[in-house]
Design a protein around this motif. Structure first.
Motif, PDB file in Angstrom:
ATOM      1  N   CYS A  30       0.850  -1.185   0.000  1.00 51.05           N
ATOM      2  CA  CYS A  30       0.000   0.000   0.000  1.00 51.05           C
ATOM      3  C   CYS A  30       0.892   1.244   0.000  1.00 51.05           C
ATOM      4  O   CYS A  30       1.841   1.341   0.786  1.00 51.05           O
ATOM      5  N   SER A  31       0.588   2.178  -0.853  1.00 49.76           N
ATOM      6  CA  SER A  31       1.414   3.381  -0.984  1.00 49.76           C
ATOM      7  C   SER A  31       1.251   4.349   0.184  1.00 49.76           C
ATOM      8  O   SER A  31       2.097   5.208   0.391  1.00 49.76           O
ATOM      9  N   LEU A  32       0.181   4.214   0.958  1.00 50.25           N
ATOM     10  CA  LEU A  32      -0.034   5.122   2.084  1.00 50.25           C
ATOM     11  C   LEU A  32       0.397   4.531   3.420  1.00 50.25           C
ATOM     12  O   LEU A  32       1.128   5.154   4.165  1.00 50.25           O
ATOM     13  N   CYS A  33      -0.063   3.331   3.732  1.00 49.75           N
ATOM     14  CA  CYS A  33       0.211   2.767   5.064  1.00 49.75           C
ATOM     15  C   CYS A  33       1.278   1.685   5.051  1.00 49.75           C
ATOM     16  O   CYS A  33       1.641   1.170   6.102  1.00 49.75           O
ATOM     17  N   ASN A  34       1.766   1.315   3.884  1.00 47.11           N
ATOM     18  CA  ASN A  34       2.831   0.308   3.717  1.00 47.11           C
ATOM     19  C   ASN A  34       2.442  -1.097   4.164  1.00 47.11           C
ATOM     20  O   ASN A  34       3.312  -1.888   4.518  1.00 47.11           O
ATOM     21  N   LYS A  35       1.144  -1.418   4.159  1.00 48.78           N
ATOM     22  CA  LYS A  35       0.746  -2.804   4.391  1.00 48.78           C
ATOM     23  C   LYS A  35       1.278  -3.625   3.232  1.00 48.78           C
ATOM     24  O   LYS A  35       1.336  -3.166   2.098  1.00 48.78           O
ATOM     25  N   ILE A  36       1.661  -4.873   3.540  1.00 52.74           N
ATOM     26  CA  ILE A  36       2.261  -5.719   2.519  1.00 52.74           C
ATOM     27  C   ILE A  36       1.478  -7.025   2.430  1.00 52.74           C
ATOM     28  O   ILE A  36       1.000  -7.542   3.431  1.00 52.74           O
ATOM     29  N   CYS A  41      -2.923 -12.983  -2.593  1.00 49.81           N
ATOM     30  CA  CYS A  41      -3.822 -12.660  -1.483  1.00 49.81           C
ATOM     31  C   CYS A  41      -4.397 -11.249  -1.622  1.00 49.81           C
ATOM     32  O   CYS A  41      -5.524 -10.988  -1.218  1.00 49.81           O
ATOM     33  N   GLY A  42      -3.615 -10.348  -2.167  1.00 45.28           N
ATOM     34  CA  GLY A  42      -4.010  -8.946  -2.234  1.00 45.28           C
ATOM     35  C   GLY A  42      -4.975  -8.603  -3.341  1.00 45.28           C
ATOM     36  O   GLY A  42      -5.459  -7.468  -3.408  1.00 45.28           O
ATOM     37  N   LYS A  43      -5.291  -9.554  -4.213  1.00 50.12           N
ATOM     38  CA  LYS A  43      -6.215  -9.249  -5.309  1.00 50.12           C
ATOM     39  C   LYS A  43      -7.586  -8.823  -4.796  1.00 50.12           C
ATOM     40  O   LYS A  43      -8.269  -8.042  -5.440  1.00 50.12           O
ATOM     41  N   GLN A  44      -7.983  -9.324  -3.630  1.00 53.58           N
ATOM     42  CA  GLN A  44      -9.277  -8.967  -3.075  1.00 53.58           C
ATOM     43  C   GLN A  44      -9.208  -7.717  -2.196  1.00 53.58           C
ATOM     44  O   GLN A  44     -10.201  -7.019  -2.041  1.00 53.58           O
ATOM     45  N   THR A  45      -8.057  -7.437  -1.614  1.00 53.50           N
ATOM     46  CA  THR A  45      -7.974  -6.355  -0.633  1.00 53.50           C
ATOM     47  C   THR A  45      -7.177  -5.140  -1.092  1.00 53.50           C
ATOM     48  O   THR A  45      -7.129  -4.144  -0.383  1.00 53.50           O
ATOM     49  N   PHE A  46      -6.542  -5.204  -2.243  1.00 50.78           N
ATOM     50  CA  PHE A  46      -5.782  -4.071  -2.765  1.00 50.78           C
ATOM     51  C   PHE A  46      -6.401  -3.599  -4.072  1.00 50.78           C
ATOM     52  O   PHE A  46      -6.939  -4.408  -4.837  1.00 50.78           O
ATOM     53  N   GLN A  47      -6.315  -2.298  -4.315  1.00 48.25           N
ATOM     54  CA  GLN A  47      -6.823  -1.731  -5.555  1.00 48.25           C
ATOM     55  C   GLN A  47      -5.741  -0.870  -6.191  1.00 48.25           C
ATOM     56  O   GLN A  47      -5.032  -0.144  -5.503  1.00 48.25           O
ATOM     57  N   GLN A  50      -4.857   3.916 -11.284  1.00 48.14           N
ATOM     58  CA  GLN A  50      -4.057   4.225 -12.465  1.00 48.14           C
ATOM     59  C   GLN A  50      -3.774   5.710 -12.620  1.00 48.14           C
ATOM     60  O   GLN A  50      -2.846   6.084 -13.326  1.00 48.14           O
ATOM     61  N   THR A  51      -4.538   6.572 -11.955  1.00 48.09           N
ATOM     62  CA  THR A  51      -4.277   8.011 -12.076  1.00 48.09           C
ATOM     63  C   THR A  51      -2.967   8.400 -11.409  1.00 48.09           C
ATOM     64  O   THR A  51      -2.328   9.358 -11.825  1.00 48.09           O
ATOM     65  N   VAL A  52      -2.582   7.678 -10.363  1.00 48.66           N
ATOM     66  CA  VAL A  52      -1.326   7.977  -9.675  1.00 48.66           C
ATOM     67  C   VAL A  52      -0.330   6.825  -9.780  1.00 48.66           C
ATOM     68  O   VAL A  52       0.767   6.901  -9.219  1.00 48.66           O
ATOM     69  N   ASP A  53      -0.721   5.736 -10.469  1.00 44.23           N
ATOM     70  CA  ASP A  53       0.149   4.582 -10.712  1.00 44.23           C
ATOM     71  C   ASP A  53       0.647   3.972  -9.405  1.00 44.23           C
ATOM     72  O   ASP A  53       1.841   3.755  -9.212  1.00 44.23           O
ATOM     73  N   GLN A  54      -0.314   3.723  -8.464  1.00 44.86           N
ATOM     74  CA  GLN A  54       0.038   3.168  -7.167  1.00 44.86           C
ATOM     75  C   GLN A  54      -1.031   2.192  -6.699  1.00 44.86           C
ATOM     76  O   GLN A  54      -2.177   2.248  -7.133  1.00 44.86           O
ATOM     77  N   TRP A  55      -0.626   1.305  -5.761  1.00 42.68           N
ATOM     78  CA  TRP A  55      -1.534   0.348  -5.138  1.00 42.68           C
ATOM     79  C   TRP A  55      -1.938   0.863  -3.767  1.00 42.68           C
ATOM     80  O   TRP A  55      -1.131   1.444  -3.046  1.00 42.68           O
ATOM     81  N   PHE A  56      -3.222   0.623  -3.403  1.00 40.18           N
ATOM     82  CA  PHE A  56      -3.742   1.023  -2.097  1.00 40.18           C
ATOM     83  C   PHE A  56      -4.536  -0.123  -1.493  1.00 40.18           C
ATOM     84  O   PHE A  56      -5.252  -0.831  -2.204  1.00 40.18           O
ATOM     85  N   CYS A  57      -4.424  -0.296  -0.164  1.00 41.33           N
ATOM     86  CA  CYS A  57      -5.271  -1.275   0.505  1.00 41.33           C
ATOM     87  C   CYS A  57      -6.685  -0.696   0.564  1.00 41.33           C
ATOM     88  O   CYS A  57      -6.886   0.505   0.345  1.00 41.33           O
ATOM     89  N   CYS A  58      -7.660  -1.522   0.859  1.00 39.86           N
ATOM     90  CA  CYS A  58      -9.055  -1.065   0.865  1.00 39.86           C
ATOM     91  C   CYS A  58      -9.301   0.032   1.897  1.00 39.86           C
ATOM     92  O   CYS A  58     -10.084   0.954   1.649  1.00 39.86           O
ATOM     93  N   ASP A  59      -8.630  -0.057   3.055  1.00 38.78           N
ATOM     94  CA  ASP A  59      -8.796   0.971   4.090  1.00 38.78           C
ATOM     95  C   ASP A  59      -8.323   2.332   3.593  1.00 38.78           C
ATOM     96  O   ASP A  59      -9.016   3.336   3.744  1.00 38.78           O
ATOM     97  N   CYS A  60      -7.159   2.373   3.000  1.00 43.55           N
ATOM     98  CA  CYS A  60      -6.599   3.638   2.508  1.00 43.55           C
ATOM     99  C   CYS A  60      -7.346   4.128   1.269  1.00 43.55           C
ATOM    100  O   CYS A  60      -7.494   5.334   1.072  1.00 43.55           O
TER     101      CYS A  60
END
Length: 104
Positions: A30-36, A41-47, A50-60
């Motif tokens: 996650c680009s904000l909270c650094n969850k790994i 596994c992350g296909k369901q919980t990470f999004q 594309q506007t900022v070219d980064q991955w984020f967890c669902c919480d962030c």
């Protein structure tokens, strides 16, 4: 007297399956909270945003503030033009004998 020392390695744990993450594993961070997480596994919980070219967890992703940037489209267009120019130069240097009509 022989002393046996065991090397203890601290590994990151996947936030989804709670298993160790090894160096050969594909991961999402996650680009904000650094969850790994493992990428599987992350296909369901990470999004992916594309506007900022980064991955984020669902919480962030839910807390993230989306800001409009008029420069995103300009930067993408400039990058595209640069890529086309670079590929054209590379092709001209490859001595393939392409005609000028091929390159425009």
């Amino acid at each position: 007297m022989a002393i046996n020392y065991k090397m203890i390695t601290m590994r990151e744990l996947c936030v989804n399956c709670c298993k160790d993450i090894y160096t050969h594993d594909k991961i999402l961070i996650c680009s904000l909270c650094n969850k790994i997480s493992h990428s599987k596994c992350g296909k369901q919980t990470f999004q992916y945003d594309q506007t900022v070219d980064q991955w984020f967890c669902c919480d962030c992703q839910a807390q993230k503030i989306v800001k409009y940037s008029p420069f995103n489209s300009i930067l993408n267009f400039t990058t595209l033009l640069y890529t086309i120019k670079f590929e054209k130069q590379k092709c001209c240097q490859c001595k393939m004998g392409h005609s000028q009509a091929f390159h425009g």
